[in-house]
Scaffold this motif. Structure first.
Motif: not given
Length: 391
Positions: A347-357
């Motif tokens: 969950y954390s890795d997917a969240t960090a990847e999406r942070a640029q949005m």
């Protein structure tokens, strides 16, 4: 009013107008100014230094835009509509494009937007309102549609904001995403410590203790989570203050910690140590704290009312989306995020990847797209819509 706002720049001028600057407003105007450097001068215009609604510290760090405070040292609320209209009109009279981030229902903003249209200035609405914020009245919405007809484009938060403007008659006018963004690099820089270990992480709420934040349901959901998790239950940290503070303290079960109001740096430190952010509001136009949590790779449990879920939260991937009145839904989401470290890490890795949005570069894309429809920013803005709709 200061900073020589009446002087005409040799470059085209793009004015960005807010009632008061917080750090994330500074993030946005600076991102836009850096993006348009050499092509346009960005005017960062705020009405006042303070306001009754928000205890933000005075703006600082504006280096690439021309910062104009119309009423230095004053509160936005103590300045009359006529004075605000006259000062704003003087400040932006030479601008080629004016992006307005003050509520469009304010009398001075209505007058300003219509005057700008008459002068041939391109007027851009910036909004996070969506249809599902609260019950709507058709006559009122029709009147609102007429008021907004003067705007030639809009910068909004996400999909539901776009659909609301289309409902209000924007039709084929450009509507671009990126309004509700924060400076991800700034947020990360506010916490110099290493991230907390898995065993030390807790659930976190950050915000005002007011009705729409739905904190009674959050506390009930947390109590139910403790029943489900038993001795492995994590703490719930409530960071903030407000009119419901006394009542919430009485309702809280074991395991709830109240921190009081926190400075921006302290919020970042808490986020970097959180297991998940909890924001289950009954009304939430966006919820910028979700952007801030994503900067640290912290998953979020949000209600369906939270606007930022359109861009940043995918249930079962970067957190969970729950019904705002579902105590069991809140509890089960907490349980799912707290049982397994490998699962939480995904969950954390997917969240960090999406942070640029949720980063202010998306706001810069929108401003650049309106300034130059053939720019790379325009292409990225279209891609942003596609990402929100499909991923």
């Amino acid at each position: 009013m200061g900073n020589g706002s009446e002087l005409k720049s040799e470059l085209p001028q793009v004015a960005i107008l807010f009632s008061q600057f917080a750090a994330y407003h500074v993030d946005r105007v600076e991102a836009a100014a850096r993006r348009l450097a050499g092509r346009a001068e960005v005017l960062a215009v705020e009405y006042a230094t303070t306001s009754a609604a928000y205890a933000w510290e005075p703006a600082e760090g504006i280096e690439h835009a021309r910062h104009i405070t119309l009423f230095p040292g004053k509160s936005y609320d103590e300045v009359g509509h006529l004075a605000r209209y006259r000062a704003a009109m003087k400040a932006v009279s030479n601008a080629d494009m004016v992006c307005i981030g003050v509520p469009y229902s304010e009398r001075d903003i209505i007058a300003l937007s219509w005057r700008l249209k008459a002068a041939g200035t391109r007027c851009v609405m910036m909004t996070e309102s969506k249809f599902d914020d609260f019950p709507r009245s058709l006559p009122r919405e029709q009147a609102k549609s007429r008021l907004l007809s003067v705007y030639r484009a809009a910068i909004v938060g996400g999909l539901r904001q776009r659909e609301y403007l289309r409902f209000l008659g924007f039709g084929s006018k450009p509507i671009l995403p990126g309004y509700d963004t924060v400076g991800i690099d700034r947020i990360r820089s506010q916490d110099g410590a290493e991230a907390a270990r898995w065993e030390e992480r807790d659930f976190l709420f950050v915000g005002r203790f007011v009705e729409k934040k739905n904190l009674r349901v959050l506390l009930q959901g947390y109590a139910r989570y403790r029943e489900l998790a038993g001795g492995a239950a994590r703490k719930l940290v409530l960071a903030g203050d407000g009119e419901l503070a006394g009542e919430l303290r009485e309702l809280a079960c074991d395991g709830v910690e109240f921190t009081g109001f926190l400075r921006a740096e302290e919020v970042s430190q808490r986020l970097n140590r959180a297991l998940a952010l909890c924001l289950v509001s009954t009304e939430e136009q966006w919820g910028l704290v979700v952007n801030e949590a994503a900067a640290f790779g912290v998953p979020a449990i949000v209600s369906t009312a939270v606007g930022s879920r359109d861009a940043l939260v995918r249930s079962g991937v970067t957190g969970y989306v729950v019904e705002p009145q579902s105590i069991e839904g809140v509890a089960r989401a907490m349980l799912a995020l707290s049982q397994s470290q490998p699962a939480w890490q995904r969950y954390s890795d997917a969240t960090a990847e999406r942070a640029q949005m949720g980063d202010t570069e998306r706001f810069a894309d929108a401003v650049e797209a309106l300034f130059d429809p053939d720019s790379e920013g325009a292409t990225r803005a279209v891609e942003f819509w596609e990402e929100m709709a499909t991923t």
